[in-house]
Design a protein around this motif. Structure first.
Motif, PDB file in Angstrom:
ATOM      1  N   TRP A 106       2.068  -4.025   0.998  1.00  0.00           N
ATOM      2  CA  TRP A 106       1.611  -4.675   0.002  1.00  0.00           C
ATOM      3  C   TRP A 106       2.576  -4.748  -1.429  1.00  0.00           C
ATOM      4  N   GLU A 107       2.855  -3.809  -1.800  1.00  0.00           N
ATOM      5  CA  GLU A 107       3.872  -3.430  -3.033  1.00  0.00           C
ATOM      6  C   GLU A 107       5.043  -4.348  -2.823  1.00  0.00           C
ATOM      7  N   ASP A 116       0.453  -9.532  -9.311  1.00  0.00           N
ATOM      8  CA  ASP A 116      -0.184  -8.099  -9.346  1.00  0.00           C
ATOM      9  C   ASP A 116      -0.836  -7.682  -8.157  1.00  0.00           C
ATOM     10  N   LEU A 117      -0.948  -6.483  -8.023  1.00  0.00           N
ATOM     11  CA  LEU A 117      -1.428  -6.218  -6.448  1.00  0.00           C
ATOM     12  C   LEU A 117      -2.715  -6.546  -6.367  1.00  0.00           C
ATOM     13  N   ARG A 118      -3.739  -6.286  -7.274  1.00  0.00           N
ATOM     14  CA  ARG A 118      -5.092  -6.682  -7.277  1.00  0.00           C
ATOM     15  C   ARG A 118      -5.301  -8.379  -6.907  1.00  0.00           C
ATOM     16  N   TYR A 119      -4.479  -9.115  -7.765  1.00  0.00           N
ATOM     17  CA  TYR A 119      -4.357 -10.319  -7.555  1.00  0.00           C
ATOM     18  C   TYR A 119      -3.995 -10.964  -6.173  1.00  0.00           C
ATOM     19  N   HIS A 121      -4.494  -8.849  -3.141  1.00  0.00           N
ATOM     20  CA  HIS A 121      -5.659  -8.765  -2.312  1.00  0.00           C
ATOM     21  C   HIS A 121      -6.602  -9.721  -2.514  1.00  0.00           C
ATOM     22  N   LYS A 122      -6.634 -10.213  -3.555  1.00  0.00           N
ATOM     23  CA  LYS A 122      -7.624 -11.379  -4.011  1.00  0.00           C
ATOM     24  C   LYS A 122      -7.402 -12.674  -3.091  1.00  0.00           C
TER      25      LYS A 122
END
Length: 139
Positions: A106-107, A116-119, A121-122
């Protein structure tokens, strides 16, 4: 089978292939390992040829399994590419390809796509939702 499980199949096959390649390497090392002992008595002349033969047979069997797994992986990746290409959003396509065909963490996907990692995942959740409509029946 969920969409993530369907897409993740290629990674599992790739792991199996790598594991078998390591096993072949280990067996090859065993087959080429030569041991010599220093002794006053001459060698008996009855080397264990059958043991070496068994190792060679195991190597050949494993290499055949690896070839079958590679064929399966290529076919599955081709199928997954077909599913991903049916998604209209190019960001979703890129994300799914990097994650499920290139096996990026993921990184690394986040760095490649500059998100951004959170974005990320969305986006992944949305991509999976769209992808679910194109998974072949029975998968």
């Amino acid at each position: 089978m969920t969409v993530k499980e369907y897409l993740g199949q290629a990674y599992r096959i790739d792991q199996r292939i790598n594991s078998k390649l390591e096993q072949v390497g280990s067996l090859r090392a065993l087959a080429t390992k030569a041991t010599s002992t220093m002794s006053d008595t001459p060698p008996s002349g009855s080397r264990n040829v059958q043991s070496m033969e068994n190792v060679i047979v195991k190597i050949i069997d494993l290499e055949n399994e690896i070839n079958e797994d590679i064929d399966m992986l290529v076919d599955l990746k081709r199928e997954i590419v077909g599913v991903i290409k049916r998604i209209e959003n190019p960001e979703y396509q890129t994300l799914l390809e990097l994650r499920y065909l290139c096996f990026y963490s993921w990184e690394k996907v986040a760095v490649e796509m500059e998100y951004d990692l959170r974005y990320l995942h969305k986006l992944h959740r949305k991509a999976l939702e769209q992808c679910s409509a194109f998974i072949p029946a029975g998968k």
